[in-house]
Write a protein that holds these residues in place. Structure first.
Motif, PDB file in Angstrom:
ATOM      1  N   GLY A  55      16.180  46.610  54.196  1.00 59.92           N
ATOM      2  CA  GLY A  55      17.383  46.883  54.972  1.00 59.92           C
ATOM      3  C   GLY A  55      18.331  45.709  54.932  1.00 59.92           C
ATOM      4  N   ALA A  56      19.485  45.882  55.560  1.00 57.15           N
ATOM      5  CA  ALA A  56      20.507  44.835  55.528  1.00 57.15           C
ATOM      6  C   ALA A  56      21.293  44.837  56.820  1.00 57.15           C
ATOM      7  CB  ALA A  56      21.438  45.054  54.353  1.00 57.15           C
ATOM      8  N   LYS A  57      21.883  43.685  57.137  1.00 54.47           N
ATOM      9  CA  LYS A  57      22.691  43.540  58.334  1.00 54.47           C
ATOM     10  C   LYS A  57      24.142  43.895  58.023  1.00 54.47           C
ATOM     11  CE  LYS A  57      22.028  39.816  60.680  1.00 54.47           C
ATOM     12  NZ  LYS A  57      21.899  38.384  60.989  1.00 54.47           N
ATOM     13  N   ARG A  58      24.852  44.369  59.022  1.00 57.15           N
ATOM     14  CA  ARG A  58      26.227  44.796  58.837  1.00 57.15           C
ATOM     15  C   ARG A  58      27.179  43.618  58.999  1.00 57.15           C
ATOM     16  NH1 ARG A  58      28.581  49.664  58.783  1.00 57.15           N
ATOM     17  NH2 ARG A  58      30.767  49.846  59.368  1.00 57.15           N
ATOM     18  N   VAL A  59      28.084  43.468  58.019  1.00 51.82           N
ATOM     19  CA  VAL A  59      29.096  42.415  58.080  1.00 51.82           C
ATOM     20  C   VAL A  59      30.432  43.019  57.699  1.00 51.82           C
ATOM     21  CG1 VAL A  59      27.469  40.582  57.538  1.00 51.82           C
ATOM     22  CG2 VAL A  59      28.643  41.762  55.687  1.00 51.82           C
ATOM     23  N   SER A  60      31.466  42.168  57.605  1.00 52.09           N
ATOM     24  CA  SER A  60      32.790  42.645  57.228  1.00 52.09           C
ATOM     25  C   SER A  60      32.773  43.199  55.808  1.00 52.09           C
ATOM     26  CB  SER A  60      33.794  41.504  57.322  1.00 52.09           C
ATOM     27  OG  SER A  60      33.427  40.483  56.438  1.00 52.09           O
ATOM     28  N   ASN A  61      33.749  44.043  55.524  1.00 53.49           N
ATOM     29  CA  ASN A  61      33.740  44.768  54.263  1.00 53.49           C
ATOM     30  C   ASN A  61      33.980  43.862  53.068  1.00 53.49           C
ATOM     31  OD1 ASN A  61      33.377  46.980  52.726  1.00 53.49           O
ATOM     32  ND2 ASN A  61      35.349  47.929  53.155  1.00 53.49           N
ATOM     33  N   LYS A  62      33.333  44.190  51.965  1.00 47.11           N
ATOM     34  CA  LYS A  62      33.552  43.558  50.682  1.00 47.11           C
ATOM     35  C   LYS A  62      33.715  44.651  49.644  1.00 47.11           C
ATOM     36  CE  LYS A  62      31.379  39.013  50.852  1.00 47.11           C
ATOM     37  NZ  LYS A  62      30.447  38.116  50.146  1.00 47.11           N
ATOM     38  N   TYR A  63      34.201  44.228  48.465  1.00 44.85           N
ATOM     39  CA  TYR A  63      34.393  45.171  47.374  1.00 44.85           C
ATOM     40  C   TYR A  63      33.834  44.581  46.093  1.00 44.85           C
ATOM     41  CZ  TYR A  63      37.561  47.791  50.373  1.00 44.85           C
ATOM     42  OH  TYR A  63      38.088  48.531  51.406  1.00 44.85           O
ATOM     43  N   ILE A  64      33.322  45.455  45.249  1.00 41.69           N
ATOM     44  CA  ILE A  64      32.883  45.074  43.914  1.00 41.69           C
ATOM     45  C   ILE A  64      33.946  45.571  42.939  1.00 41.69           C
ATOM     46  CG2 ILE A  64      31.093  45.329  42.157  1.00 41.69           C
ATOM     47  CD1 ILE A  64      29.122  45.953  44.422  1.00 41.69           C
ATOM     48  N   ILE A  65      34.446  44.686  42.088  1.00 40.15           N
ATOM     49  CA  ILE A  65      35.439  45.068  41.095  1.00 40.15           C
ATOM     50  C   ILE A  65      34.736  45.264  39.762  1.00 40.15           C
ATOM     51  CG2 ILE A  65      37.577  44.416  39.930  1.00 40.15           C
ATOM     52  CD1 ILE A  65      38.241  42.640  42.298  1.00 40.15           C
ATOM     53  N   VAL A  66      34.824  46.467  39.220  1.00 36.86           N
ATOM     54  CA  VAL A  66      34.175  46.769  37.942  1.00 36.86           C
ATOM     55  C   VAL A  66      35.231  47.181  36.925  1.00 36.86           C
ATOM     56  CG1 VAL A  66      31.970  47.421  38.962  1.00 36.86           C
ATOM     57  CG2 VAL A  66      33.733  49.162  38.664  1.00 36.86           C
ATOM     58  N   ILE A  67      35.029  46.774  35.669  1.00 36.87           N
ATOM     59  CA  ILE A  67      35.910  47.180  34.581  1.00 36.87           C
ATOM     60  C   ILE A  67      35.485  48.563  34.114  1.00 36.87           C
ATOM     61  CG2 ILE A  67      36.713  46.639  32.243  1.00 36.87           C
ATOM     62  CD1 ILE A  67      36.006  43.695  32.854  1.00 36.87           C
ATOM     63  N   THR A  68      36.403  49.514  34.140  1.00 36.18           N
ATOM     64  CA  THR A  68      36.079  50.891  33.763  1.00 36.18           C
ATOM     65  C   THR A  68      36.650  51.286  32.406  1.00 36.18           C
ATOM     66  OG1 THR A  68      38.021  51.681  34.986  1.00 36.18           O
ATOM     67  CG2 THR A  68      35.912  51.634  36.159  1.00 36.18           C
ATOM     68  N   LYS A  69      37.613  50.514  31.902  1.00 37.66           N
ATOM     69  CA  LYS A  69      38.197  50.837  30.598  1.00 37.66           C
ATOM     70  C   LYS A  69      38.647  49.557  29.929  1.00 37.66           C
ATOM     71  CE  LYS A  69      41.694  53.762  28.353  1.00 37.66           C
ATOM     72  NZ  LYS A  69      42.829  54.708  28.584  1.00 37.66           N
ATOM     73  N   ALA A  70      38.297  49.405  28.644  1.00 43.35           N
ATOM     74  CA  ALA A  70      38.665  48.208  27.896  1.00 43.35           C
ATOM     75  C   ALA A  70      39.135  48.609  26.505  1.00 43.35           C
ATOM     76  CB  ALA A  70      37.474  47.254  27.795  1.00 43.35           C
ATOM     77  N   GLN A  71      40.074  47.849  25.981  1.00 44.26           N
ATOM     78  CA  GLN A  71      40.656  48.129  24.663  1.00 44.26           C
ATOM     79  C   GLN A  71      40.232  47.064  23.661  1.00 44.26           C
ATOM     80  OE1 GLN A  71      44.924  48.093  24.640  1.00 44.26           O
ATOM     81  NE2 GLN A  71      45.068  48.048  22.409  1.00 44.26           N
ATOM     82  N   PRO A  72      39.621  47.450  22.538  1.00 45.12           N
ATOM     83  CA  PRO A  72      39.262  46.456  21.506  1.00 45.12           C
ATOM     84  C   PRO A  72      40.518  45.813  20.929  1.00 45.12           C
ATOM     85  CG  PRO A  72      38.125  48.552  21.150  1.00 45.12           C
ATOM     86  CD  PRO A  72      39.166  48.804  22.180  1.00 45.12           C
ATOM     87  N   MET A  73      40.510  44.484  20.818  1.00 52.85           N
ATOM     88  CA  MET A  73      41.670  43.745  20.324  1.00 52.85           C
ATOM     89  C   MET A  73      41.455  43.186  18.916  1.00 52.85           C
ATOM     90  SD  MET A  73      43.767  44.126  22.744  1.00 52.85           S
ATOM     91  CE  MET A  73      45.062  43.019  22.182  1.00 52.85           C
ATOM     92  N   GLY A  74      40.215  43.176  18.452  1.00 51.06           N
ATOM     93  CA  GLY A  74      39.912  42.611  17.142  1.00 51.06           C
ATOM     94  C   GLY A  74      38.712  41.692  17.218  1.00 51.06           C
TER      95      GLY A  74
END
Length: 694
Positions: free
Chosen positions: A50-69
């Motif tokens: 289990g876990a204790k409740r704290v203020s909100n956080k966010y996870i930033i994930v990359i969902t789309k990427a473009q090959p550059m070379g």
């Protein structure tokens, strides 16, 4: 020992209690678990706790990427889309949190960020040759250009045994190497990779600009140096030529052959050669700023030079350690308002090292060239060589060919400086290079913004060095230039112009000026019209849009940390100016509307004209008064950063408000009872602004 690189294919499993991250290509690897809503991090090799409740956080994930070379067979990608995953649901509407999320999303969307699963794009080839390839990719990354370093703080702390940054208690006391593949460094800046040829010889030509995450921000809200020795708008630009690289195509998402180190293909028996040349740019390293007040030319403020010596020593100590000798090319004007910045820079260099001065003049400029260099090599700051070039004066009247004067002055320096050259080591599975030559120094160029003039000079130095590289490897004969190859010349010019636009847009909000010269080799009237358009757009952005942009940088980079105790209670983004001051722009808009209606609405033939004229004159007078009021009290209408208030902005705002209270028309109606939520509690530490001199 196997090299640990970031996973290429991370899957996200979401539930109400946790996010779980796995890699399909590494099914035996432990699962990374982030508990909701605490943000506690662990590897799933045991029961879920289990876990204790704290203020909100966010996870930033990359969902789309473009090959550059590819660079040496390693695919490089550009971030195209991201998603923010909340650690807890939001049962209550929180206006501040909505604004934080909006700032972050806007900042990420407008930021050119790049990454590679197998190649350290944050480091130049020369630095890569000095790093330990057995270390995980994130540990090899250059901290200055590890743009998402703060975003990954919790993961890094968990990896190093320091516990999760989202927990109030120490979660782990041991190292967690299983987290390494989940940490992916990203770089902010510009990157272009072109497969081309010069005189029939195939090569890969690339340009990378890395923007420092330290003192990052917008044009007028991030100037000069800070106490840690970081300067505003610091960028490292690396020009790269790779010969005999048969792995430079785009290939598939996984990087071609699927090998974890990203190496694919072969080189047909020929040695792969890598040559690179590095330059830097950065704001003048003293305490200075330009204060927005809606005037086209902001008010310049420079603090005493003595107070910045310690910070400047930190800055140049790092620069010398990283790059060797620093050739400081200063392009600001020697007359007018910029002269004070020039004088401050030169005084700082004199204070750092005992130097001798050499000056030249001609019919165009009282000070065409000015250099300072130490006569004795007694301490490290004698490795600074200062060169001044009066760029605007020398090139005015479309005499852009006179920039050659600076190149002639620097030729001996560039010859001694050299460039990095490495040869691929046959049979080396880790792709290491045998170093055949290193760059011994760096040219650090600046103008006021480190944008337009700086771009022109950097591309000029890059061209000179490129010709030297290609001559050294036998592609060009002595005296020949790559510019003789029309196709390659077009690639070179446009790549450097694209670089100028990216650096300028991230700092000033628009593309660069003078890019017509960079793209075509000539200064044109069309280019000057484009520059005028950019100047107007910059004025609008710098006064009315850069405050939120600066807040977005501060949030993403961790220079501002929202307090959990204040979320939902401070209403930080509420406009707290007196209502009457807020109303003046709306009154101006109303006057323009009324005048337009009266002017363009049809009148009856027998209608009286006198009342209409009085009506128009009344609203005309109101509109003129509103314009005069806004212009005279401009600091009240600049869209300032709200998260990290600027000392000079706070001081100037208070002075402008005091002036308004003395206004004969509305002064008596503007008092503290009409100032919404007036409070100076958050600004009590900003006494620094009082020390500034104009």
């Amino acid at each position: 020992m196997a090299v640990v690189l970031p996973f290429r294919d991370i899957n996200v499993h979401a539930s109400t209690s946790r996010y779980a991250f796995t890699s399909a290509s590494a099914p035996s690897a432990p699962t990374l678990v982030v508990d909701r809503p605490t943000g506690d991090i662990r590897l799933n090799d045991g029961a879920l706790l289990g876990a204790k409740r704290v203020s909100n956080k966010y996870i930033i994930v990359i969902t789309k990427a473009q090959p550059m070379g590819r660079l040496k067979g390693h695919m490089v990608y550009k971030v195209i889309a991201t998603e923010l995953l909340p650690l807890r649901e939001r049962p209550l509407h929180d206006p501040d949190e909505d604004n934080y999320l909006s700032l972050l999303k806007t900042m990420i969307k407008a930021s050119p960020m790049y990454f590679s699963y197998s190649f350290d794009i944050t480091s130049s080839f020369q630095r890569q040759g000095q790093s330990n390839v057995l270390l995980p990719l994130w540990k090899r990354a250059d901290d200055r250009f590890f743009w998402n370093r703060f975003i990954q703080t919790d993961l890094i702390d968990f990896r190093t045994g320091g516990g999760s940054g989202g927990s109030h208690h120490r979660q782990q006391s041991t190292q967690q190497p299983g987290v390494d593949p989940y940490i992916l460094p990203a770089m902010f800046g510009m990157m272009e990779i072109k497969n081309t040829a010069v005189k029939g010889t195939p090569l890969t030509f690339a340009l990378i600009t890395r923007r420092s995450r330290h003192r990052a921000g917008t044009r007028y809200f991030s100037r000069g140096i800070d106490e840690q020795g970081h300067v505003a708008n610091f960028n490292e630009t690396e020009q790269i030529v790779i010969l005999n690289d048969t792995t430079s195509g785009l290939g598939g998402f996984a990087g071609g052959g699927g090998m974890q180190n990203g190496k694919v293909g072969g080189n047909g028996g020929l040695e792969m050669q890598v040559m690179s040349y590095v330059q830097t740019r950065g704001s003048v390293p003293v305490y200075w700023t330009e204060v927005n007040n809606l005037h086209y030319v902001p008010r310049l403020q420079i603090r005493g030079i003595d107070s910045a010596v310690t910070a400047a020593k930190k800055h140049f100590d790092e620069q010398i350690q990283l790059y060797g000798d620093n050739i400081l090319v200063n392009l600001v004007n020697q007359k007018g308002r910029e002269e004070r910045v020039k004088a401050a820079y030169e005084q700082m260099v004199r204070m750092l090292s005992q130097s001798t001065e050499h000056r030249q003049s001609d019919e165009f400029s009282d000070e065409k060239l000015h250099s300072q260099e130490s006569g004795q090599k007694q301490h490290k700051f004698d490795r600074l060589k200062y060169v001044y070039f009066d760029f605007h004066s020398e090139t005015k009247g479309l005499r852009w060919h006179r920039a050659q004067i600076l190149l002639d002055q620097l030729t001996d320096v560039l010859v001694k400086q050299g460039y990095f050259r490495g040869i691929a080591m046959p049979g080396d599975s880790r792709g290491r290079l045998e170093v055949r030559g290193e760059q011994a120094s760096v040219v650090r160029t600046n103008c006021m913004d480190c944008l337009d003039r700086t771009n022109v000079v950097q591309s000029m130095l890059a061209r000179w060095t490129l010709n030297r590289m290609l001559t050294d490897v036998g592609i060009l004969l002595p005296g020949e230039s790559a510019s003789n190859d029309e196709i390659f010349e077009n690639i070179f010019r446009n790549m450097w112009a694209d670089n100028a636009d990216v650096v300028s847009k991230s700092y000033a909000g628009t593309g660069a000026q003078k890019t017509d010269f960079t793209r075509t080799g000539q200064r044109t009237k069309a280019g000057m019209l484009q520059d005028a358009s950019h100047a107007v757009t910059r004025y609008i952005y710098n006064n009315f849009s850069d405050g939120p942009r600066q807040d977005g940088f501060d949030l993403f980079l961790g220079t501002y940390l929202p307090s959990a105790s204040n979320i939902g209670s401070t209403l930080l983004f509420v406009d707290r100016r007196p209502v009457l001051i807020q109303a003046v722009p709306y009154l101006l808009a109303a006057s323009l509307f009324m005048i337009s209606v009266a002017t363009f609405t049809r009148r009856l033939p027998d209608a009286a004209t006198l009342p209409l004229r009085i009506f128009v004159i009344f609203w005309f007078v109101v509109g003129i008064w509103c314009l005069q009021f806004i212009y005279s009290h401009g600091m009240l209408y600049v869209n300032w950063p709200k998260l990290n208030p600027l000392p000079w902005a706070t001081e100037g705002y208070n002075e402008a408000l005091t002036k308004v209270r003395k206004d004969k028309v509305i002064g008596k109606w503007v008092d503290r009872r009409h100032e919404r939520g007036a409070s100076s509690a958050r600004l009590s530490y900003l006494e620094e602004g009082k020390k500034r001199i104009e």
